[in-house]
Every structure is written in structure tokens, then in C-alpha cells.
Scaffold this motif. Sequence first.
Motif, short mmCIF file in Angstrom:
data_model
loop_
_atom_site.label_atom_id
_atom_site.label_comp_id
_atom_site.label_asym_id
_atom_site.label_seq_id
_atom_site.Cartn_x
_atom_site.Cartn_y
_atom_site.Cartn_z
N LEU A 106 -0.53 8.07 -3.12
CA LEU A 106 -0.67 7.88 -1.68
C LEU A 106 -1.74 6.88 -1.28
O LEU A 106 -1.92 6.61 -0.09
CB LEU A 106 -1.01 9.23 -1.01
CG LEU A 106 -0.01 10.37 -1.18
CD1 LEU A 106 -0.60 11.66 -0.62
CD2 LEU A 106 1.31 10.05 -0.47
N GLY A 107 -2.45 6.34 -2.25
CA GLY A 107 -3.62 5.52 -1.96
C GLY A 107 -3.40 4.36 -1.03
O GLY A 107 -4.25 4.02 -0.20
N ALA A 108 -2.24 3.69 -1.11
CA ALA A 108 -1.99 2.50 -0.30
C ALA A 108 -1.63 2.83 1.14
O ALA A 108 -1.65 1.95 2.01
CB ALA A 108 -0.88 1.66 -0.93
N ARG A 109 -1.31 4.09 1.42
CA ARG A 109 -0.91 4.48 2.77
C ARG A 109 -2.11 4.43 3.72
O ARG A 109 -3.22 4.80 3.36
CB ARG A 109 -0.35 5.90 2.77
CG ARG A 109 0.91 6.09 1.98
CD ARG A 109 2.13 5.64 2.73
NE ARG A 109 2.38 6.47 3.92
CZ ARG A 109 3.35 6.23 4.77
NH1 ARG A 109 4.14 5.18 4.60
NH2 ARG A 109 3.54 7.02 5.80
N LYS A 110 -1.87 3.96 4.95
CA LYS A 110 -2.91 4.05 5.96
C LYS A 110 -3.07 5.52 6.32
O LYS A 110 -2.09 6.23 6.54
CB LYS A 110 -2.54 3.25 7.19
CG LYS A 110 -2.53 1.74 6.95
CD LYS A 110 -2.16 0.99 8.21
CE LYS A 110 -2.17 -0.52 7.95
NZ LYS A 110 -1.79 -1.29 9.17
N LEU A 111 -4.31 5.97 6.38
CA LEU A 111 -4.56 7.39 6.60
C LEU A 111 -3.97 7.86 7.92
O LEU A 111 -3.42 8.96 8.00
CB LEU A 111 -6.07 7.65 6.57
CG LEU A 111 -6.49 9.12 6.64
CD1 LEU A 111 -5.89 9.91 5.49
CD2 LEU A 111 -8.01 9.25 6.63
N ARG A 112 -4.06 7.05 8.95
CA ARG A 112 -3.54 7.47 10.26
C ARG A 112 -2.02 7.55 10.29
O ARG A 112 -1.43 8.23 11.13
CB ARG A 112 -4.01 6.51 11.35
CG ARG A 112 -3.59 5.08 11.12
CD ARG A 112 -4.05 4.18 12.24
NE ARG A 112 -2.90 3.67 12.98
CZ ARG A 112 -2.97 3.06 14.15
NH1 ARG A 112 -4.13 2.90 14.73
NH2 ARG A 112 -1.90 2.62 14.75
N ASP A 113 -1.35 6.86 9.33
CA ASP A 113 0.12 6.90 9.27
C ASP A 113 0.64 7.96 8.32
O ASP A 113 1.85 8.17 8.22
CB ASP A 113 0.66 5.53 8.83
CG ASP A 113 0.38 4.44 9.87
OD1 ASP A 113 0.20 4.80 11.05
OD2 ASP A 113 0.34 3.26 9.49
#
Length: 388
Positions: A106-113
Motif C-alpha cells: 500500500l506504500g504508493a497510495r496517497k493516505l487520504r485516498d
Amino acid sequence: MTKRRSRGDGGLHWDEQRQRWIASVTVGYTPSGKRIVRKGSGKTKAAAHAALREKIREYEDGLSLAQTGYTVAQAVEDWLTYGLNGRVASTVDKNRHLCKHIITGLGARKLRDLSATDVDRWLIQLAKTLSTSTVQRIYECLNRTVIRAMARDKVKRNVVALCTVPTGKVGRPSKSLTLDAAKALLNAAEDTRLYAYVVLSLLTGARTEELRALTWTHVDLDGRPDDDDPVPPSIQVWHSVREGGDTKTRKSGRTLALPLRGVVALRGQRSLQDRDREKAGEDWQDAGLVFASSVGTELDAANVRRAFRRITKSAGLNPADWTPRELRHSFVSLLSDGGVSLSDIADLCGHSGTSVTEKVYRHQLRPILLTGAAAMDRIFGEDTRTGA
């Protein structure tokens, strides 16, 4: 003639270079009097206004513009760096290893998304290859990461808390050595450097981390047999791997009487260490440890596992089937099979109660439960009549 917008309504213009509508509005001022402007863009006027409204909501929620690109990997690294202050190095290393799964998945995901659905799908993938307990620990790392990010206004809510941990692969259950296997193991270990360690693990039930940290100052090989209240030879296992010195449970700190074989093994261990010290000379690092390397340094878990695998192989056991911690399980099971009460065994193991002793550590060695039949024989006598 178009009507002039009121103050505070912001602006809307077409950006020829970007080929997009840009909506902007002043949301406040810095202490120096500079305007704080938020902008939103879109291919249509409506899209630009919608994007602007989202930026205004973020600003009102305390989210800065720079944080909209804040990724899960950045949040994890922040938690590992600052959220584990006061923890021992081994705890930090363990959590860092677990967090590799988060960064990979999940590292590349924007946290808010990040959505609850994203987390659910990711957990299900982990559960295909990892045990339930490991998936649970990884989930806890992510949950704590997002909680920390929320507290610092990096994200609005914790979607991880909406998810549950799926059942993972079934792990290898712990087991116990039979009496014959235990005797074979002790015989195989007799000529090795790990002999005293195996003897104490199996005959006192001390935890592997307690033995690795055991010092000679906590070993009494003579006791006080001539006192009015005789004291047998013993070891004090008061070691804690926790920051601040607290033990795993209230009863974890305990003094254990040594069986005769344990006394003999420890005297042999002291002689072995004297020879190591003489051979190492100036390279010897005296930490006072009972179980140390050939130069006096502390053994780590990997050192013990490697040496233990060689011993199990010599004893005719499959090295892949046994680990050092199962000597403690064997200690509990052998005592239980020998008629020692569960409460006494729990005290010896340093458990706060008998529940863990019974559910986790005791493995019945006899396939037939004899307690009921033996009790009925005592009640009714040895009358073998079948009745009318």
C-alpha cells in the motif's frame, strides 16, 4: 455587462497553457498579512469549482496543501521513526520488518485516498501466505500508523479501523517431546556448547530470552543445605526484554531450584567458559553471561536456533520440526504427565494463571485420559463384576 463578483467569492479563469479552468479563493491571511489562496482546476467550470470546494474543506479540517500527496509509505516511516520512542531496538526492528508488507502493498497510495476496500483486499492477499497472527500484527502496525497520522492532521479518518483481520494460513502448532525423545536430546547435547542451555530449558522451563540474558550473579550452585531452612541450588530468572525493566507478567521474575543434572551442567558450563576466556585473551568481553559466545558476547536467537538444529539432528529428530522454545512446552507437558498440579506448573513457568499453561503449553503425552477411570476405581474398588 457582467456583474462584478463580491469580495471573497474568488476568481475563475481559463489557463491556456494547461487547458483547464482554474478556480481560486482567498481563505485567510498569514501573520505577515500575505493572502492564503486555495486553487482548484478542472476541464469544466463545474469541475474546477468542485475541486476548489474540496481544497477549502481540507483547509478547514486543518490539512495543508502539501499533505494532499502524503503517502502511506511516508506515514509508516513517520510512525517507525517517531511513534516507537521508548521501545527497545528489537521491538523497533520487528515492527520495521512487519511494515515492509505495508510499504510493498500500500506504500504508493496517497493516505487520504486509501479506502477500507483497499485495506480489505490487501489483508486478504496477505492471509493467503501468512499466518493469522502475523496478519494481525501487520494490521495493528497500519492501524497505529493511521491513528498517528490523524492526530497530526494528515488524514481525516481511520479507514483501517473499519476492517477486520481475515483468517490466514494455519501455523505450525507447538508440541512437546516425549520422555524418550527428551532423554535422546539431552544425550545428543552432552558434548556440545549448548548442553547446559538445553538442560536448563528442559528441566526448569525457563524462557529462551531469560536464559540468554542469565548472568552468573543470578546463579547459586551450592545453596545452603545446612541452614535450618535449607536452600537448594537455584537460578534467578528476573530478566526483562521490555523497556523500563518490567517483566512479561507479575510472576515472571522467579527463583527456580535446580535439579542435580542442571547443577552439573552449569559447573561444566563455567569450566567451558574459563577455557574460552583463557583462549580469547584480550579479545574476551566479560559481560558476566552464563551462555555466551567464545569471546564472551551475548548469544542471539539465531545462534541458539542453529546450534539446536544440529543437536536435534544428532538425536534422531527432524530439525525442521523442533525449536528451542518447545523445550519449555516439553517441560510443562512432562511435569503434567508426571502428576504435578497445573497451578504448580504455572508458578514454575511464571504464568499469572493456569489458563495459558493449559491452553498453550500443556500437550497431553498420553493418548488416553486416565483421571476419570482411576477416580472411579478408587470410589467403587476393584470390583470387576458387570452387574445384572
